[in-house]
Design an enzyme around this catalytic site. Structure first.
Site, PDB file in Angstrom:
ATOM      1  N   SER A 124     -37.673  15.311 -18.328  1.00 60.21           N
ATOM      2  CA  SER A 124     -36.485  14.947 -17.567  1.00 60.21           C
ATOM      3  C   SER A 124     -35.231  15.104 -18.413  1.00 60.21           C
ATOM      4  O   SER A 124     -34.135  14.922 -17.910  1.00 60.21           O
ATOM      5  CB  SER A 124     -36.602  13.511 -17.071  1.00 60.21           C
ATOM      6  OG  SER A 124     -37.084  12.686 -18.096  1.00 60.21           O
ATOM      7  N   HIS A 161     -39.436  19.616 -12.822  1.00 60.54           N
ATOM      8  CA  HIS A 161     -39.136  18.180 -12.936  1.00 60.54           C
ATOM      9  C   HIS A 161     -39.409  17.503 -11.590  1.00 60.54           C
ATOM     10  O   HIS A 161     -38.668  17.705 -10.625  1.00 60.54           O
ATOM     11  CB  HIS A 161     -37.670  18.012 -13.376  1.00 60.54           C
ATOM     12  CG  HIS A 161     -37.264  16.594 -13.567  1.00 60.54           C
ATOM     13  ND1 HIS A 161     -35.977  16.163 -13.383  1.00 60.54           N
ATOM     14  CD2 HIS A 161     -37.984  15.502 -13.924  1.00 60.54           C
ATOM     15  CE1 HIS A 161     -35.926  14.867 -13.622  1.00 60.54           C
ATOM     16  NE2 HIS A 161     -37.120  14.445 -13.946  1.00 60.54           N
ATOM     17  N   GLU A 215     -37.084  19.743  -9.364  1.00 61.05           N
ATOM     18  CA  GLU A 215     -35.959  20.422 -10.006  1.00 61.05           C
ATOM     19  C   GLU A 215     -36.550  21.491 -10.925  1.00 61.05           C
ATOM     20  O   GLU A 215     -37.281  21.160 -11.864  1.00 61.05           O
ATOM     21  CB  GLU A 215     -35.185  19.359 -10.803  1.00 61.05           C
ATOM     22  CG  GLU A 215     -33.889  19.797 -11.384  1.00 61.05           C
ATOM     23  CD  GLU A 215     -33.142  18.585 -11.993  1.00 61.05           C
ATOM     24  OE1 GLU A 215     -33.774  17.665 -12.553  1.00 61.05           O
ATOM     25  OE2 GLU A 215     -31.905  18.572 -11.891  1.00 61.05           O
ATOM     26  N   ASN A 238     -30.462  14.015 -13.741  1.00 53.95           N
ATOM     27  CA  ASN A 238     -30.181  12.904 -14.650  1.00 53.95           C
ATOM     28  C   ASN A 238     -28.767  12.925 -15.203  1.00 53.95           C
ATOM     29  O   ASN A 238     -28.244  11.894 -15.610  1.00 53.95           O
ATOM     30  CB  ASN A 238     -31.223  12.846 -15.759  1.00 53.95           C
ATOM     31  CG  ASN A 238     -32.500  12.217 -15.253  1.00 53.95           C
ATOM     32  OD1 ASN A 238     -32.453  11.297 -14.436  1.00 53.95           O
ATOM     33  ND2 ASN A 238     -33.636  12.716 -15.695  1.00 53.95           N
TER      34      ASN A 238
END
Ligand code: CAA
Length: 278
Positions: free
Chosen positions: A115, A136, A148, A186
């Site tokens: 991540s 991800h 992702e 993130n």
């Protein structure tokens, strides 16, 4: 198709499960036998939940029978796809990716569920960096619709296309990100969690009201403090550390309140206490 998933934690067992639900044979590897035991229980309970609400037609035991488990990296064998979901530490990922490289075919996809760690860096541990890509997933994997996809400077178009097809096979949707710290998700999520923690630290409101604001005012399924507990406060801190180091921007600096919780073993839901008690 055969898929190998390395790491049987929250993300790894979710990834193994969703492939098995689509009829794929999966090898799930974790060097900790307890992690495998817990993963099998988690997948069974998740599959039973999905069966109860009619989201899957197959018997959970049939889905589970497609997942073989191993407790040594040396048990890795030839697969079409490898996905590593080991802890977010570059040296642990390096060991896993090198072990994968020793058995992967020149056309196998090698993906990381990281991540926050650079896909360019991780691809340098892979014998075939053109086949290396970020995949991800989001927690809980059987429920969350997004993957992702993160491409490094060396990820080939062919790899990218194969991974897009894999995500579609899982009935999920993808977004594609370049390899930049925190990718899309993130980079945006961490400042939100950070701000919520600072608001609590500065005594602006209670944890309940901070979460209620985002749940009822913005329609988020969970408030940011609840979500940080759900992700794991250690994982949240580690992601923030990477982003803070890479960007040098205070928006990503892990707040003291977060550090203190992690240092005192309060890691969120998984440890029974974080911002909340469980
Ligand atoms: N397996 C199967 N089904 C599950 C499940 C699991 N592990 N967990 C939940 N579900 C199902 C439930 O059965 C339920 O189904 P129905 O609505 O059809 O009845 C549904 O999901 C909702 O679950 P609950 O009713 O138990 O609880 P909820 O409504 O509070 O939803 C939640 C739980 C799906 C986790 C929801 O709170 C949510 O979406 N939260 C936000 C999650 C999120 O943001 N995840 C991303 C975190 S960031 C990340 O993962 C990546 C990173 O890099 C940090």
């Amino acid at each position: 198709m055969k898929v190998s998933v390395i790491g049987a934690g929250t993300m790894g067992n979710g990834i193994a499960q969703v492939f098995a639900q689509k009829g794929t044979d999966v090898i799930l590897v974790d060097t900790f036998p307890d992690a495998i035991k817990k993963a099998l229980e988690t997948m069974k309970s998740s599959l039973e939940k999905l069966q109860r609400k009619g989201a899957i037609r197959e018997d959970p035991n049939i889905v589970l029978s497609r997942i073989k488990t191993e407790t040594s990296l040396s048990a890795l064998s030839e697969s079409d796809v490898y996905i590593e979901a080991v802890p977010e530490k570059p040296e642990i990922k390096k060991t896993a990716i090198e072990a994968i490289s020793s058995v992967a075919r020149p056309d196998s996809i090698v993906a990381s569920n990281t991540s926050s760690i650079s896909i360019n860096l991780l691809s340098s541990y892979c014998k075939f960096p053109q086949n290396f890509v970020g995949m991800h997933f989001f927690n809980p994997v059987p429920v969350m619709k997004l993957v992702e996809i993160v491409k490094s400077n060396r990820t080939s178009e062919e790899t990218l296309n194969k991974v897009m097809s894999l995500v579609t096979l899982l009935d999920k949707q993808y977004v594609v990100s370049s390899d930049y710290p925190g990718f899309i998700s993130n980079r945006i999520l961490m400042p939100l969690l950070n701000e919520a923690m600072l608001a609590l630290e500065q005594g602006i409101s209670t944890k309940e009201d901070i979460d209620k604001t985002m749940k009822l005012g913005m329609n988020h399924p969970m408030g940011p403090l609840e979500l940080a507990d759900f992700i794991g406060l250690d994982v949240t801190r580690d992601i923030m550390e990477v982003l803070y180091r890479e960007f040098g921007d205070h928006r990503y600096k892990p707040p003291i309140i977060l550090r203190n919780l992690v240092n005192s073993g309060k890691l969120g839901r998984k440890s029974g206490e974080g911002f909340y008690k469980y």
